[in-house]
Design a protein around this motif. Structure first.
Motif, short mmCIF file in Angstrom:
data_model
loop_
_atom_site.label_atom_id
_atom_site.label_comp_id
_atom_site.label_asym_id
_atom_site.label_seq_id
_atom_site.Cartn_x
_atom_site.Cartn_y
_atom_site.Cartn_z
N ARG A 95 0.84 -1.20 0.00
CA ARG A 95 0.00 0.00 0.00
C ARG A 95 0.88 1.25 0.00
O ARG A 95 0.56 2.26 -0.62
CB ARG A 95 -0.90 -0.01 1.24
N ASP A 115 0.80 -2.09 -4.69
CA ASP A 115 -0.53 -2.59 -4.96
C ASP A 115 -1.28 -1.52 -5.76
O ASP A 115 -0.81 -0.39 -5.92
CB ASP A 115 -1.25 -2.85 -3.63
N TYR A 116 -2.46 -1.89 -6.24
CA TYR A 116 -3.34 -0.92 -6.90
C TYR A 116 -3.50 0.28 -5.98
O TYR A 116 -3.77 0.14 -4.78
CB TYR A 116 -4.70 -1.57 -7.19
N ASP A 117 -3.32 1.46 -6.49
CA ASP A 117 -3.45 2.71 -5.74
C ASP A 117 -2.40 2.85 -4.64
O ASP A 117 -2.58 3.60 -3.68
CB ASP A 117 -4.87 2.86 -5.17
N GLU A 119 1.32 3.87 -2.91
CA GLU A 119 2.07 5.11 -2.93
C GLU A 119 3.54 4.86 -2.66
O GLU A 119 3.89 4.11 -1.75
CB GLU A 119 1.54 6.07 -1.88
N SER A 137 2.90 2.31 -14.47
CA SER A 137 2.05 3.37 -13.94
C SER A 137 0.57 3.04 -14.13
O SER A 137 -0.24 3.21 -13.24
CB SER A 137 2.34 4.70 -14.64
N ILE A 140 -0.71 0.38 -11.81
CA ILE A 140 -0.95 0.88 -10.46
C ILE A 140 -2.25 1.67 -10.41
O ILE A 140 -3.06 1.54 -9.52
CB ILE A 140 0.21 1.77 -9.99
N LEU A 141 -2.50 2.48 -11.43
CA LEU A 141 -3.67 3.35 -11.46
C LEU A 141 -4.96 2.63 -11.84
O LEU A 141 -6.03 2.94 -11.35
CB LEU A 141 -3.44 4.52 -12.40
#
Length: 146
Positions: A95, A115-117, A119, A137, A140-141
């Motif tokens: 995360r 993970d997805y979203d 940081e 990118s 991830i987004l």
């Protein structure tokens, strides 16, 4: 905040500045850290653990394993940044990855462990640009099958 999660630091000390550098981005990911302080990894592990994150320490060698675990890391992954990213994905993706070493190449590779979203918090600023592929990118987004 419970007093068990607090520590007293001499005002203006390098440890005090390093604490703020690690703590601020974890509480407000959009905050700007103060790069260039030492001991950031040690503090990031302790702050992340006390804040309730499942904390995984990353290093290029195993010689920091015992220290990382004693500081509160739940787990430890050693290897290249690409190997670390792969191991993080095997655990479901991170995360948040707090990058305390000023190494743009490693930071770029660690994006693959998010993970997805997720940081990537850069608190150890590198002088070189990060190189992240458009595919990484987008992965991830936008969750997508490869």
């Amino acid at each position: 905040m419970p007093s068990a999660t607090c520590m007293l630091l001499p005002l203006g000390s390098s440890l005090s500045r390093a604490s703020g550098t690690c703590f601020s981005p974890l509480t407000q990911p959009s905050g700007l850290p103060d790069p260039g302080r030492s001991g950031l990894g040690h503090l990031a592990i302790q702050f992340a653990r006390k804040m309730g994150f499942r904390t995984i320490a990353l290093s290029t060698s195993t010689n920091k394993r015992d220290l990382a675990l004693s500081l509160g890391a739940h787990d430890f992954i050693a290897g290249t940044a690409a190997e670390q990213a792969e191991a993080l994905q095997a655990l479901g993706g991170a995360r948040v990855v707090v990058c305390t070493a000023p190494d743009a190449q490693s930071m770029s590779a660690l994006v693959g462990g998010l993970d997805y979203d997720g940081e990537l918090l850069v608190v150890g600023a590198a002088g070189e640009p990060l190189n992240v592929s458009i595919r990484e990118s987008l992965a991830i987004l936008v969750p997508c099958a490869n």
